[in-house]
Design a protein around this motif. Structure first.
Motif, PDB file in Angstrom:
ATOM      1  N   LEU A  21      80.090  61.877  75.881  1.00  0.00           N
ATOM      2  CA  LEU A  21      80.821  62.732  74.949  1.00  0.00           C
ATOM      3  C   LEU A  21      79.924  63.198  73.805  1.00  0.00           C
ATOM      4  CD1 LEU A  21      83.444  63.915  73.678  1.00  0.00           C
ATOM      5  CD2 LEU A  21      83.796  61.678  72.614  1.00  0.00           C
ATOM      6  N   PHE A  22      79.189  62.271  73.194  1.00  0.00           N
ATOM      7  CA  PHE A  22      78.311  62.638  72.084  1.00  0.00           C
ATOM      8  C   PHE A  22      77.227  63.614  72.546  1.00  0.00           C
ATOM      9  CE2 PHE A  22      79.344  58.269  70.095  1.00  0.00           C
ATOM     10  CZ  PHE A  22      80.440  58.807  69.440  1.00  0.00           C
ATOM     11  N   SER A  23      76.648  63.358  73.719  1.00  0.00           N
ATOM     12  CA  SER A  23      75.569  64.214  74.225  1.00  0.00           C
ATOM     13  C   SER A  23      76.073  65.622  74.523  1.00  0.00           C
ATOM     14  CB  SER A  23      74.961  63.601  75.487  1.00  0.00           C
ATOM     15  OG  SER A  23      74.461  62.306  75.246  1.00  0.00           O
ATOM     16  N   LEU A  24      77.205  65.706  75.249  1.00  0.00           N
ATOM     17  CA  LEU A  24      77.743  67.022  75.600  1.00  0.00           C
ATOM     18  C   LEU A  24      78.207  67.778  74.362  1.00  0.00           C
ATOM     19  CD1 LEU A  24      79.794  66.242  78.850  1.00  0.00           C
ATOM     20  CD2 LEU A  24      77.544  67.314  78.650  1.00  0.00           C
ATOM     21  N   THR A  89      77.130  66.649  64.342  1.00  0.00           N
ATOM     22  CA  THR A  89      76.721  65.317  63.880  1.00  0.00           C
ATOM     23  C   THR A  89      77.816  64.689  63.036  1.00  0.00           C
ATOM     24  OG1 THR A  89      74.396  66.002  63.894  1.00  0.00           O
ATOM     25  CG2 THR A  89      74.955  64.037  62.618  1.00  0.00           C
ATOM     26  N   THR A  90      78.435  65.487  62.165  1.00  0.00           N
ATOM     27  CA  THR A  90      79.540  64.992  61.353  1.00  0.00           C
ATOM     28  C   THR A  90      80.710  64.558  62.225  1.00  0.00           C
ATOM     29  OG1 THR A  90      78.899  66.486  59.556  1.00  0.00           O
ATOM     30  CG2 THR A  90      81.122  65.565  59.475  1.00  0.00           C
ATOM     31  N   VAL A  91      81.004  65.337  63.264  1.00  0.00           N
ATOM     32  CA  VAL A  91      82.101  65.006  64.174  1.00  0.00           C
ATOM     33  C   VAL A  91      81.821  63.696  64.906  1.00  0.00           C
ATOM     34  CG1 VAL A  91      83.277  65.712  66.300  1.00  0.00           C
ATOM     35  CG2 VAL A  91      82.882  67.383  64.476  1.00  0.00           C
ATOM     36  N   CYS A  92      80.592  63.522  65.413  1.00  0.00           N
ATOM     37  CA  CYS A  92      80.244  62.306  66.147  1.00  0.00           C
ATOM     38  C   CYS A  92      80.358  61.070  65.259  1.00  0.00           C
ATOM     39  CB  CYS A  92      78.833  62.421  66.715  1.00  0.00           C
ATOM     40  SG  CYS A  92      78.668  63.640  68.046  1.00  0.00           S
ATOM     41  N   CYS A  93      79.885  61.182  64.028  1.00  0.00           N
ATOM     42  CA  CYS A  93      80.010  60.054  63.096  1.00  0.00           C
ATOM     43  C   CYS A  93      81.471  59.763  62.791  1.00  0.00           C
ATOM     44  CB  CYS A  93      79.250  60.357  61.804  1.00  0.00           C
ATOM     45  SG  CYS A  93      77.455  60.450  61.989  1.00  0.00           S
ATOM     46  N   SER A  94      82.275  60.825  62.709  1.00  0.00           N
ATOM     47  CA  SER A  94      83.700  60.642  62.430  1.00  0.00           C
ATOM     48  C   SER A  94      84.405  59.970  63.598  1.00  0.00           C
ATOM     49  CB  SER A  94      84.353  61.999  62.140  1.00  0.00           C
ATOM     50  OG  SER A  94      83.764  62.620  61.014  1.00  0.00           O
ATOM     51  N   VAL A  95      84.001  60.306  64.816  1.00  0.00           N
ATOM     52  CA  VAL A  95      84.582  59.661  65.995  1.00  0.00           C
ATOM     53  C   VAL A  95      84.283  58.169  65.969  1.00  0.00           C
ATOM     54  CG1 VAL A  95      84.427  59.461  68.512  1.00  0.00           C
ATOM     55  CG2 VAL A  95      84.571  61.721  67.441  1.00  0.00           C
ATOM     56  N   LEU A  96      83.042  57.812  65.647  1.00  0.00           N
ATOM     57  CA  LEU A  96      82.691  56.393  65.574  1.00  0.00           C
ATOM     58  C   LEU A  96      83.487  55.703  64.479  1.00  0.00           C
ATOM     59  CD1 LEU A  96      80.777  54.203  66.716  1.00  0.00           C
ATOM     60  CD2 LEU A  96      79.257  54.715  64.808  1.00  0.00           C
ATOM     61  N   THR A 110      92.553  49.339  54.827  1.00  0.00           N
ATOM     62  CA  THR A 110      91.321  48.927  55.528  1.00  0.00           C
ATOM     63  C   THR A 110      90.279  50.040  55.567  1.00  0.00           C
ATOM     64  OG1 THR A 110      92.144  49.626  57.708  1.00  0.00           O
ATOM     65  CG2 THR A 110      92.658  47.366  56.992  1.00  0.00           C
ATOM     66  N   LEU A 111      90.605  51.219  55.016  1.00  0.00           N
ATOM     67  CA  LEU A 111      89.665  52.337  55.081  1.00  0.00           C
ATOM     68  C   LEU A 111      88.340  52.045  54.375  1.00  0.00           C
ATOM     69  CD1 LEU A 111      89.024  55.175  56.005  1.00  0.00           C
ATOM     70  CD2 LEU A 111      90.200  56.065  53.971  1.00  0.00           C
ATOM     71  N   PRO A 112      88.329  51.454  53.165  1.00  0.00           N
ATOM     72  CA  PRO A 112      87.034  51.126  52.546  1.00  0.00           C
ATOM     73  C   PRO A 112      86.183  50.204  53.410  1.00  0.00           C
ATOM     74  CG  PRO A 112      88.790  50.992  50.922  1.00  0.00           C
ATOM     75  CD  PRO A 112      89.448  51.146  52.261  1.00  0.00           C
ATOM     76  N   THR A 113      86.834  49.205  54.023  1.00  0.00           N
ATOM     77  CA  THR A 113      86.096  48.313  54.929  1.00  0.00           C
ATOM     78  C   THR A 113      85.562  49.087  56.130  1.00  0.00           C
ATOM     79  OG1 THR A 113      87.441  46.413  54.290  1.00  0.00           O
ATOM     80  CG2 THR A 113      86.253  46.250  56.368  1.00  0.00           C
ATOM     81  N   THR A 114      86.372  49.998  56.664  1.00  0.00           N
ATOM     82  CA  THR A 114      85.952  50.815  57.804  1.00  0.00           C
ATOM     83  C   THR A 114      84.738  51.665  57.458  1.00  0.00           C
ATOM     84  OG1 THR A 114      88.225  50.942  58.631  1.00  0.00           O
ATOM     85  CG2 THR A 114      86.679  52.603  59.418  1.00  0.00           C
ATOM     86  N   LEU A 115      84.761  52.293  56.283  1.00  0.00           N
ATOM     87  CA  LEU A 115      83.634  53.132  55.856  1.00  0.00           C
ATOM     88  C   LEU A 115      82.365  52.295  55.714  1.00  0.00           C
ATOM     89  CD1 LEU A 115      85.449  55.329  53.180  1.00  0.00           C
ATOM     90  CD2 LEU A 115      84.571  56.088  55.405  1.00  0.00           C
ATOM     91  N   ALA A 116      82.494  51.106  55.124  1.00  0.00           N
ATOM     92  CA  ALA A 116      81.329  50.244  54.933  1.00  0.00           C
ATOM     93  C   ALA A 116      80.768  49.776  56.273  1.00  0.00           C
ATOM     94  CB  ALA A 116      81.705  49.040  54.069  1.00  0.00           C
ATOM     95  N   GLN A 117      81.656  49.399  57.190  1.00  0.00           N
ATOM     96  CA  GLN A 117      81.195  48.923  58.496  1.00  0.00           C
ATOM     97  C   GLN A 117      80.552  50.045  59.300  1.00  0.00           C
ATOM     98  OE1 GLN A 117      84.650  47.120  60.287  1.00  0.00           O
ATOM     99  NE2 GLN A 117      84.386  45.191  59.169  1.00  0.00           N
ATOM    100  N   THR A 118      81.134  51.228  59.223  1.00  0.00           N
ATOM    101  CA  THR A 118      80.571  52.372  59.958  1.00  0.00           C
ATOM    102  C   THR A 118      79.197  52.741  59.411  1.00  0.00           C
ATOM    103  OG1 THR A 118      82.806  53.210  60.365  1.00  0.00           O
ATOM    104  CG2 THR A 118      80.981  54.743  60.696  1.00  0.00           C
ATOM    105  N   ARG A 119      79.052  52.693  58.101  1.00  0.00           N
ATOM    106  CA  ARG A 119      77.748  52.993  57.493  1.00  0.00           C
ATOM    107  C   ARG A 119      76.688  52.012  57.983  1.00  0.00           C
ATOM    108  NH1 ARG A 119      74.802  51.238  53.231  1.00  0.00           N
ATOM    109  NH2 ARG A 119      76.414  49.750  52.597  1.00  0.00           N
ATOM    110  N   LEU A 120      77.033  50.747  58.090  1.00  0.00           N
ATOM    111  CA  LEU A 120      76.081  49.749  58.585  1.00  0.00           C
ATOM    112  C   LEU A 120      75.742  49.986  60.050  1.00  0.00           C
ATOM    113  CD1 LEU A 120      77.419  46.444  56.951  1.00  0.00           C
ATOM    114  CD2 LEU A 120      75.375  47.742  56.327  1.00  0.00           C
ATOM    115  N   LEU A 121      76.775  50.301  60.843  1.00  0.00           N
ATOM    116  CA  LEU A 121      76.543  50.550  62.267  1.00  0.00           C
ATOM    117  C   LEU A 121      75.603  51.732  62.479  1.00  0.00           C
ATOM    118  CD1 LEU A 121      80.098  50.052  63.817  1.00  0.00           C
ATOM    119  CD2 LEU A 121      78.041  48.755  64.401  1.00  0.00           C
ATOM    120  N   LEU A 122      75.762  52.766  61.672  1.00  0.00           N
ATOM    121  CA  LEU A 122      74.943  53.976  61.811  1.00  0.00           C
ATOM    122  C   LEU A 122      73.565  53.826  61.177  1.00  0.00           C
ATOM    123  CD1 LEU A 122      77.656  56.695  61.122  1.00  0.00           C
ATOM    124  CD2 LEU A 122      76.633  56.092  63.329  1.00  0.00           C
TER     125      LEU A 122
END
Length: 337
Positions: A21-24, A89-96, A110-122
């Motif tokens: 999905l990300f590649s296409l 790129t913004t869409v792919c990061c948003s999907v993750l 839980t949104l602040p926790t989600t943002l922090a975890q996603t930032r670490l993952l990326l």
């Protein structure tokens, strides 16, 4: 700071789907708008005419561009494509981010926790200047170590910065301060690494994939994402059998080279848990281009032994520094466990 999320129950097939999905999405965004799509005349001509000449002219250069055509280096095409990949790129990061948030049941608290975890993952982590250390800079020097041979040849030719044949106008302004330069050395390396490294490897990590799979499987999508350039090559070189042959060979080489490069940058990302070393490696490789050992040996015949030694030293240095200069980062990496 919130701890990174543990692997989710995605499963490897689901991670494969996210990778696809990300590649296409990234490649497809280049063709959605009429402003970013390429166009070629259906009746192309080349300076060499005749079927026999076309068959024998495997090394012919690009044909002349027609006024009605849109090629990938046209400024308006580049601008449209840069906007497309930035949005993608913004869409792919948003999907993750959505995948991580879904695991927390989409609760607003839980949104602040989600943002922090996603930032670490990326790998979006940049330590403030006072805390920068040599160990944090070393991962960025691994790729230049591999290029000791080409760098030495550049020194012999006086092409390194501020040497006799280095000219600011030619080597900086005309190369970097153009739309082609912005694409090749800024936007493309950053967006490609975020999508094909950070987003895809994050998806595989959340599925519980092993390090080996993430290093050697995930980058294949990056290599395949460059195959679409074959159509561009085929058209620019005259739509002949020789052009088709060139397109196939070039695409196979790109597939091999980009996959190998993907193995390298995936390793850097997993060891450092930061997207910055892969981006710097990507930019440096784009600046250096593919090494041309044969041409360098012919040009500097008196230094053949020294050039070969520099290439060997670069490869050996790369093998040594790759694990050593990322060791400290790996100890605190959320991926390297």
């Amino acid at each position: 700071m919130s701890p990174p999320p543990p692997p989710l129950a995605l499963g490897t097939p689901t991670a494969h789907l996210f990778s696809l999905l990300f590649s296409l999405t990234y490649v497809g965004s280049l063709y959605i708008s009429k402003h970013s799509r390429l166009s070629f005349s259906t009746t192309t001509t080349h300076s060499n005419k005749g079927e026999r000449q076309n068959n024998d002219n495997d090394n012919q250069g690009e044909r002349e561009k027609k006024q009605s055509e849109r090629w990938r280096d046209d400024p308006d095409v580049i601008r449209a494509r840069l906007l497309a990949v930035l949005c993608t790129t913004t869409v792919c990061c948003s999907v993750l981010l959505g995948v991580v948030w879904a695991d927390l049941e989409f609760r607003w608290e839980t949104l602040p926790t989600t943002l922090a975890q996603t930032r670490l993952l990326l790998g979006f982590c940049l330590p403030p200047p006072p805390t920068l250390s040599v160990n944090q800079l070393l991962p960025h020097l691994i790729t230049p170590t591999l290029f000791l041979g080409p760098i030495f040849s550049g020194y012999l030719g006086g092409q390194l910065p501020f040497q006799r044949n280095w000219i600011w106008e030619n080597h900086v302004t005309r190369r970097f301060c153009t739309w082609v330069g912005v694409r090749n050395y800024v936007v493309a390396p950053i967006t490609e690494e975020i999508v094909f490294r950070a987003c895809i490897l994050s998806a595989y990590h959340l599925s519980g994939a092993s390090k080996v799979k993430m290093i050697f499987l995930a980058p294949l999508s990056f290599g395949l994402a460059h195959v679409h350039h074959a159509w561009d090559t085929y058209n620019r070189y005259g739509r002949t059998r020789a052009a088709a042959k060139r397109a196939i060979i070039t695409s196979l080489f790109q597939l091999t080279y980009t996959s190998l490069f993907g193995f390298h940058t995936s390793y850097l990302f997993l060891r450092t848990a930061s997207i910055l070393p892969p981006i710097s490696a990507h930019i440096f490789c784009n600046v250096m281009g593919v090494p041309e050992l044969g041409w360098e040996l012919r040009r500097f015949r008196a230094y053949r032994g020294a050039i070969i030694s520099a290439y060997v030293a670069g490869v050996l240095g790369f093998i040594y520094t790759l694990p050593q200069w990322t060791a400290q980062s790996a100890e605190g990496s959320l991926y390297w466990y």
